[in-house]
Design a protein around this motif. Structure first.
Motif, PDB file in Angstrom:
ATOM      1  N   PRO A 154       0.759  -1.252   0.042  1.00 36.86           N
ATOM      2  CA  PRO A 154      -0.015   0.037  -0.009  1.00 36.86           C
ATOM      3  C   PRO A 154       1.017   1.316   0.210  1.00 36.86           C
ATOM      4  CG  PRO A 154      -0.231  -1.224   2.043  1.00 36.86           C
ATOM      5  CD  PRO A 154       0.927  -1.949   1.213  1.00 36.86           C
ATOM      6  N   SER A 155       0.554   2.325  -0.797  1.00 37.37           N
ATOM      7  CA  SER A 155       1.254   3.407  -0.671  1.00 37.37           C
ATOM      8  C   SER A 155       0.893   4.498   0.322  1.00 37.37           C
ATOM      9  CB  SER A 155       1.074   4.170  -2.211  1.00 37.37           C
ATOM     10  OG  SER A 155      -0.140   4.927  -2.205  1.00 37.37           O
ATOM     11  N   TRP A 156       1.696   5.413   0.452  1.00 41.72           N
ATOM     12  CA  TRP A 156       1.333   6.342   1.411  1.00 41.72           C
ATOM     13  C   TRP A 156       0.170   7.727   0.795  1.00 41.72           C
ATOM     14  CZ3 TRP A 156       2.681   6.820   6.481  1.00 41.72           C
ATOM     15  CH2 TRP A 156       3.627   5.786   7.079  1.00 41.72           C
ATOM     16  N   PHE A 157       0.167   7.377  -0.142  1.00 41.48           N
ATOM     17  CA  PHE A 157      -0.640   8.416  -0.792  1.00 41.48           C
ATOM     18  C   PHE A 157      -1.932   7.718  -1.513  1.00 41.48           C
ATOM     19  CE2 PHE A 157      -1.322  12.621  -2.844  1.00 41.48           C
ATOM     20  CZ  PHE A 157      -0.852  13.538  -1.951  1.00 41.48           C
ATOM     21  N   PRO A 158      -3.219   8.334  -1.446  1.00 41.19           N
ATOM     22  CA  PRO A 158      -3.523   9.566  -0.678  1.00 41.19           C
ATOM     23  C   PRO A 158      -3.369   8.960   1.020  1.00 41.19           C
ATOM     24  CG  PRO A 158      -5.141   8.315  -1.755  1.00 41.19           C
ATOM     25  CD  PRO A 158      -4.283   7.742  -1.989  1.00 41.19           C
ATOM     26  N   ILE A 159      -3.314  10.040   1.394  1.00 43.46           N
ATOM     27  CA  ILE A 159      -3.007  10.196   3.060  1.00 43.46           C
ATOM     28  C   ILE A 159      -4.420   9.991   3.502  1.00 43.46           C
ATOM     29  CG2 ILE A 159      -2.629  11.226   5.210  1.00 43.46           C
ATOM     30  CD1 ILE A 159      -0.297  12.615   3.189  1.00 43.46           C
ATOM     31  N   ALA A 160      -4.761   9.563   4.489  1.00 46.26           N
ATOM     32  CA  ALA A 160      -6.114   9.512   5.226  1.00 46.26           C
ATOM     33  C   ALA A 160      -6.476  10.788   5.831  1.00 46.26           C
ATOM     34  CB  ALA A 160      -5.796   8.197   6.265  1.00 46.26           C
ATOM     35  N   TRP A 161      -7.674  10.939   6.141  1.00 49.58           N
ATOM     36  CA  TRP A 161      -8.364  12.226   6.373  1.00 49.58           C
ATOM     37  C   TRP A 161      -7.702  12.640   7.758  1.00 49.58           C
ATOM     38  CZ3 TRP A 161     -11.125  12.850  10.940  1.00 49.58           C
ATOM     39  CH2 TRP A 161     -11.518  11.920  11.437  1.00 49.58           C
TER      40      TRP A 161
END
Length: 157
Positions: free
Chosen positions: A21-28
């Motif tokens: 899993p990538s870091w982007f998009p970051i969770a809210w």
């Protein structure tokens, strides 16, 4: 005993694992934390700037009073510093004993009204006084204690 025949094995492709899993998009939640951090930094910077601007006349007055030796100059700087913090309509019109009473109402221990005659001699005499340094220290003490005003004190005038 049974022997395995190479032909009996099924031809399987090698196992393919999913991508990490990538870091982007970051969770809210991370966006909210970043926003709260930025708002906190901005608030601290604004408070620091406001406080620095609010204390600038006091620091300048103290520096100039302590650099001078004449009570008349210190007293004039004290009046200018008071005009920076108190309403001009109330302070500018005060003279004589009313002015000294105003100064004494802004500090805990009276410094000026009790020494009214000494101050009059110091302000209007051309000869140097022996207690000039004490009078100058009264001015710097008043600026230290009374500025900026903590709360509205008694209205004079």
């Amino acid at each position: 005993m049974s022997t395995l025949n190479k032909d009996s094995l099924l031809p399987l492709n090698p196992m393919h694992l999913p991508e990490l899993p990538s870091w982007f998009p970051i969770a809210w939640g991370w966006w909210a934390s970043a926003g709260a951090t930025l708002l906190s930094i901005l608030a601290i910077w604004l408070i620091y700037r406001w406080n620095k601007k609010r204390l600038a006349p006091k620091k300048t007055a103290l520096r100039l009073i302590q650099a001078g030796e004449k009570p008349a100059e210190a007293f004039e700087l004290l009046r200018q510093a008071a005009l920076c913090y108190y309403p001009r309509e109330e302070v500018a019109k005060l003279t004589g004993k009313e002015w000294y009473a105003f100064l004494d109402t802004q500090v805990k221990a009276p410094l000026f009204l009790d020494n009214y005659d000494v101050w009059q001699v110091a302000l209007y005499s051309k000869e140097p006084l022996g207690n000039a340094s004490e009078l100058v220290s009264h001015c710097s003490q008043w600026v230290n204690e009374a500025l900026p005003p903590k709360r509205r004190r008694t209205k004079v005038g």
